[in-house]
Motif scaffolding. Structure first.
Motif, PDB file in Angstrom:
ATOM      1  N   GLY A 175      32.973 -25.375 -56.776  1.00  0.00           N
ATOM      2  CA  GLY A 175      31.769 -25.134 -57.551  1.00  0.00           C
ATOM      3  C   GLY A 175      31.081 -26.405 -58.005  1.00  0.00           C
ATOM      4  N   THR A 176      30.301 -26.269 -59.087  1.00  0.00           N
ATOM      5  CA  THR A 176      29.460 -27.362 -59.580  1.00  0.00           C
ATOM      6  C   THR A 176      29.576 -27.463 -61.091  1.00  0.00           C
ATOM      7  OG1 THR A 176      27.900 -27.011 -57.783  1.00  0.00           O
ATOM      8  CG2 THR A 176      27.075 -28.208 -59.682  1.00  0.00           C
ATOM      9  N   THR A 177      29.490 -28.685 -61.604  1.00  0.00           N
ATOM     10  CA  THR A 177      29.436 -28.903 -63.047  1.00  0.00           C
ATOM     11  C   THR A 177      28.505 -30.076 -63.322  1.00  0.00           C
ATOM     12  OG1 THR A 177      30.742 -29.130 -65.067  1.00  0.00           O
ATOM     13  CG2 THR A 177      31.376 -30.526 -63.231  1.00  0.00           C
ATOM     14  N   VAL A 178      27.988 -30.125 -64.545  1.00  0.00           N
ATOM     15  CA  VAL A 178      27.134 -31.236 -64.975  1.00  0.00           C
ATOM     16  C   VAL A 178      27.898 -32.013 -66.042  1.00  0.00           C
ATOM     17  CG1 VAL A 178      24.957 -31.891 -66.054  1.00  0.00           C
ATOM     18  CG2 VAL A 178      25.028 -29.967 -64.464  1.00  0.00           C
ATOM     19  N   VAL A 179      27.939 -33.335 -65.875  1.00  0.00           N
ATOM     20  CA  VAL A 179      28.666 -34.215 -66.782  1.00  0.00           C
ATOM     21  C   VAL A 179      27.730 -35.310 -67.264  1.00  0.00           C
ATOM     22  CG1 VAL A 179      30.692 -35.707 -67.003  1.00  0.00           C
ATOM     23  CG2 VAL A 179      30.721 -33.852 -65.354  1.00  0.00           C
ATOM     24  N   LYS A 180      27.758 -35.624 -68.555  1.00  0.00           N
ATOM     25  CA  LYS A 180      26.987 -36.762 -69.065  1.00  0.00           C
ATOM     26  C   LYS A 180      27.835 -38.012 -68.872  1.00  0.00           C
ATOM     27  CE  LYS A 180      24.023 -34.369 -72.267  1.00  0.00           C
ATOM     28  NZ  LYS A 180      23.480 -34.306 -73.604  1.00  0.00           N
ATOM     29  N   VAL A 181      27.365 -38.888 -67.981  1.00  0.00           N
ATOM     30  CA  VAL A 181      28.125 -40.064 -67.562  1.00  0.00           C
ATOM     31  C   VAL A 181      27.496 -41.324 -68.154  1.00  0.00           C
ATOM     32  CG1 VAL A 181      28.951 -41.357 -65.561  1.00  0.00           C
ATOM     33  CG2 VAL A 181      28.754 -38.873 -65.439  1.00  0.00           C
TER      34      VAL A 181
END
Length: 173
Positions: free
Chosen positions: A148-154
């Motif tokens: 799947g997919t995830t959004v991460v604040k990098v």
């Protein structure tokens, strides 16, 4: 023969110096014992012992994920990626589009075999169109072909100190 008993010697009073020393020791022990009451045990406080951030996407484990750059557009993806599964996977990493940007950001991808771990900065993964200066956070979309997919604040970090060798590949001019 007569036995003589000696009278006990008169009890001595402890010296003022000794009493003062003992009282000072007791006061110090009590004072330092109270420090623990006001200070939490550091092992009870969760924290990330790294510059980057972690992310899990299905059987993909990313650790110490960071973007190395100076805010001019191209950043290098740094960190570690581990395929915890038993099948090959493709990992795609892309910065989310900035609504104020004129060009859409580009992403990168890497192939991971079963149980394989890679250092992302040595794989040449780069993102373009990232104008965030070091110290800022960039929303990054991480996609695993198996999870799947995830959004991460990098975080964006400057290419200094131990990141000084992590620089974008030269462009053909």
């Amino acid at each position: 023969m007569k036995r003589r008993f000696l009278a006990p010697a008169p009890a001595r009073r402890p010296s003022t110096r000794r009493v003062t020393t003992v009282l000072a020791g007791v006061a110090l022990a009590l004072a330092t014992t109270g420090c623990q009451v006001n200070s939490p045990v550091q092992t009870d406080v969760a924290y990330l012992p790294a510059d980057g951030v972690p992310a899990d996407v299905g059987q993909l484990a990313l650790r110490d994920l960071a973007l190395i750059g100076d805010g001019t557009g191209t950043v290098v993806v740094s960190g570690s990626a581990v395929n915890l599964g038993d099948q090959d996977m493709t990992v795609q990493i892309a910065a989310q589009a900035d609504p104020n940007a004129t060009a859409a950001p580009t992403g990168s991808e890497v192939q991971l075999g079963p149980r394989e771990q890679v250092n992302l900065s040595t794989k040449g993964l780069q993102l373009s169109g990232v104008k965030t200066k070091p110290g800022g956070l960039v929303p990054v979309t991480v996609t695993s072909s198996t999870g799947g997919t995830t959004v991460v604040k990098v975080p964006v970090l400057a290419a200094t100190d131990y990141y000084s060798t992590v620089t974008p590949a030269p462009t053909g001019s």
